[in-house]
Scaffold this active site. Sequence first.
Site, short mmCIF file in Angstrom:
data_model
loop_
_atom_site.label_atom_id
_atom_site.label_comp_id
_atom_site.label_asym_id
_atom_site.label_seq_id
_atom_site.Cartn_x
_atom_site.Cartn_y
_atom_site.Cartn_z
CG ASP A 291 -13.12 2.15 -7.79
OD1 ASP A 291 -14.14 1.45 -7.99
OD2 ASP A 291 -13.13 3.20 -7.13
NE ARG B 210 -16.87 5.20 1.23
CZ ARG B 210 -16.69 4.73 0.00
NH1 ARG B 210 -15.56 4.20 -0.36
NH2 ARG B 210 -17.64 4.81 -0.90
CE1 TYR C 226 -24.48 5.11 3.96
CE2 TYR C 226 -25.54 5.87 1.95
CZ TYR C 226 -24.40 5.49 2.64
OH TYR C 226 -23.19 5.50 1.99
CD GLU D 52 -2.45 1.88 0.45
OE1 GLU D 52 -3.26 1.13 -0.12
OE2 GLU D 52 -2.29 3.09 0.17
C1 LIG Z 1 -19.67 9.43 -3.85
C2 LIG Z 1 -19.41 7.94 -3.87
C3 LIG Z 1 -20.29 7.08 -3.22
C4 LIG Z 1 -20.09 5.69 -3.28
N1 LIG Z 1 -20.97 4.86 -2.65
C5 LIG Z 1 -20.82 3.53 -2.74
C6 LIG Z 1 -21.75 2.64 -2.10
O1 LIG Z 1 -22.69 3.06 -1.42
N2 LIG Z 1 -21.56 1.29 -2.25
C7 LIG Z 1 -20.51 0.77 -2.95
O2 LIG Z 1 -20.38 -0.46 -3.05
N3 LIG Z 1 -19.60 1.58 -3.56
C8 LIG Z 1 -19.73 2.94 -3.46
N4 LIG Z 1 -18.81 3.76 -4.06
C9 LIG Z 1 -17.67 3.17 -4.80
C10 LIG Z 1 -16.55 2.70 -3.88
O3 LIG Z 1 -16.16 3.77 -3.04
C11 LIG Z 1 -15.33 2.22 -4.67
O4 LIG Z 1 -15.74 1.45 -5.76
C12 LIG Z 1 -14.39 1.39 -3.80
O5 LIG Z 1 -13.99 2.09 -2.65
C13 LIG Z 1 -13.16 0.95 -4.62
O6 LIG Z 1 -12.26 0.25 -3.78
P1 LIG Z 1 -10.83 -0.18 -4.35
O7 LIG Z 1 -10.18 -0.93 -3.24
O8 LIG Z 1 -10.98 -0.84 -5.67
O9 LIG Z 1 -10.07 1.19 -4.64
P2 LIG Z 1 -9.53 2.31 -3.57
O10 LIG Z 1 -10.45 2.45 -2.42
O11 LIG Z 1 -9.25 3.52 -4.40
O12 LIG Z 1 -8.17 1.70 -3.05
C14 LIG Z 1 -7.00 1.72 -3.82
C15 LIG Z 1 -5.80 1.67 -2.86
O13 LIG Z 1 -4.62 1.49 -3.64
C16 LIG Z 1 -3.61 2.36 -3.13
N5 LIG Z 1 -2.69 2.61 -4.25
C17 LIG Z 1 -2.90 3.39 -5.35
N6 LIG Z 1 -1.85 3.31 -6.18
C18 LIG Z 1 -0.95 2.47 -5.61
C19 LIG Z 1 0.33 1.98 -6.01
N7 LIG Z 1 0.90 2.36 -7.18
N8 LIG Z 1 0.98 1.11 -5.19
C20 LIG Z 1 0.42 0.72 -3.99
N9 LIG Z 1 -0.80 1.17 -3.57
C21 LIG Z 1 -1.48 2.02 -4.38
C22 LIG Z 1 -4.38 3.59 -2.65
O14 LIG Z 1 -3.64 4.33 -1.70
C23 LIG Z 1 -5.62 2.94 -2.04
O15 LIG Z 1 -5.42 2.58 -0.69
C24 LIG Z 1 -18.98 5.15 -4.01
C25 LIG Z 1 -18.08 6.02 -4.63
C26 LIG Z 1 -18.29 7.40 -4.57
C27 LIG Z 1 -17.31 8.31 -5.27
#
Ligand SMILES: Cc1cc2nc3c(=O)[nH]c(=O)nc-3n(C[C@H](O)[C@H](O)[C@H](O)COP(=O)(O)OP(=O)(O)OC[C@H]3O[C@@H](n4cnc5c(N)ncnc54)[C@H](O)[C@@H]3O)c2cc1C
Length: 406
Positions: free
Chosen positions: A306, A107, A220, A33
């Site tokens: 994502d 979260r 909520y 991370e």
């Molecule tokens: C307004 C809003 C409301 C939302 N509401 C919901 C909801 O109600 N329900 C739902 O299911 N989803 C919701 N989402 C979507 C959800 O927040 C995301 O889809 C989810 O958090 C994605 O998680 P992730 O682990 O894929 O990415 P992230 O949470 O972005 O995690 C990526 C991680 O990788 C790390 N990182 C980045 N680059 C590197 C690198 N090169 N090397 C090492 N580490 C790195 C970052 O620091 C981070 O910790 C919402 C989004 C938004 C914007």
Amino acid sequence: MPRRQILIAGGGIGGLAAAIASRQAGWEVRLAERASAFSEVGAGVQLGPNAVRCLDAWGLRAPLQAVACFPERLEIRSAIDAGELGRMRLGRTMAERYGAPYLTIHRADLHALLLAAVSDRADAPLLLDHRLTDFVQGDDAVAARLLRGDGSELALEADLLLGADGLHSRVREGLLGEGVAQPAGHLAYRAVVPQRALAQHLRSQVVTVWLGPQLHVVHYPLRGGELLNLVAIRHGQPPADLVHWDHGANAGELQDALARTCAPLQDMVQAVSDAGGQWRLWPLVERAPVAAATQMAQGLVALLGDAAHPMRPYLAQGAGMAIEDAAELGRDLGMQALEPALRLRRYALNRWQRVAAVQRRSRRNAGIFHATGAVRVARDAAMRLLGERLLDMPWLYGGGPVPVRH
Ligand SMILES: Cc1cc2nc3c(=O)[nH]c(=O)nc-3n(C[C@H](O)[C@H](O)[C@H](O)COP(=O)(O)OP(=O)(O)OC[C@H]3O[C@@H](n4cnc5c(N)ncnc54)[C@H](O)[C@@H]3O)c2cc1C
């Protein structure tokens, strides 16, 4: 025989979920991370039963029960006149229908319980302050370079690399060589406040969605109902710097955008500001829906969450899809008869169409939620007439992989 090893880049909800699933599939996990501490933004997230089933299967029901909320219903209201347009039963109805509840959770609480499940064994090293900068695929291993916070470098090899590194994924860039995610033209404002800081009539223990022209607001409860989470999304252009996305937002700007909405909604937003709620601003970004399995995995490298399929939050499923991805990944990693690359291929084949459908539906919902004119009138009529039959989505809440423990 030594255990197979997977290197996961990114310790968000997706990366931690993948670490749990990979470990339960018998793989050794290293997770890098880039941040110097594990954390999540101070906001809430809704999880449908499709995602909660995966968390249950990983043995996380008890910690979820301790910190989540299980709202009884979802209400859809007009942001213009506050009238109810439709409702869907959640609570026991959802749990019985889909085998797991619909929940809302902070979260930070979700992240902490996933982290606790990963940290409880010594064989899953978590490398904080390690940013993945580069990787090269060989015949049977991936070589990765990580940059530490102090400027030093670490070279690592693993059987597989998983990019769970979010919207601006370095792994995605290296694998698919694409440009940056594009602004969706929508801005999200978020705030969390203690319910006790609000007047009695503004407190709420259900999920409420207010639909207005070119905007909507969702609120909520969180943390056993102590907190209220609000998200307001409106059409608007993002600030120039998209990568540093969490900007202090202007509550006045949000109030202006809500100027033509009903008094109860404006009162709610004003009360949150008065109660000290900080409105944080997220410009929403997106990519085109996944179009082929090769966009989720190639050779010994795969993408998750994502990094693989950023989506608009109009179906509240981005984190849910990341958790489902992890469950599918765990199932495929456990297929010992297959070579590692084939296990990733299977993961991508089993996931890409579902996540693409969710991306498409999320995008379509933006048009429905923010409708104006005749489309709005038709939408409101359909919701009043069909209610739960329109709002419930068996393909979404009932589908998805069933995680298997190995
Ligand atoms: C307004 C809003 C409301 C939302 N509401 C919901 C909801 O109600 N329900 C739902 O299911 N989803 C919701 N989402 C979507 C959800 O927040 C995301 O889809 C989810 O958090 C994605 O998680 P992730 O682990 O894929 O990415 P992230 O949470 O972005 O995690 C990526 C991680 O990788 C790390 N990182 C980045 N680059 C590197 C690198 N090169 N090397 C090492 N580490 C790195 C970052 O620091 C981070 O910790 C919402 C989004 C938004 C914007």
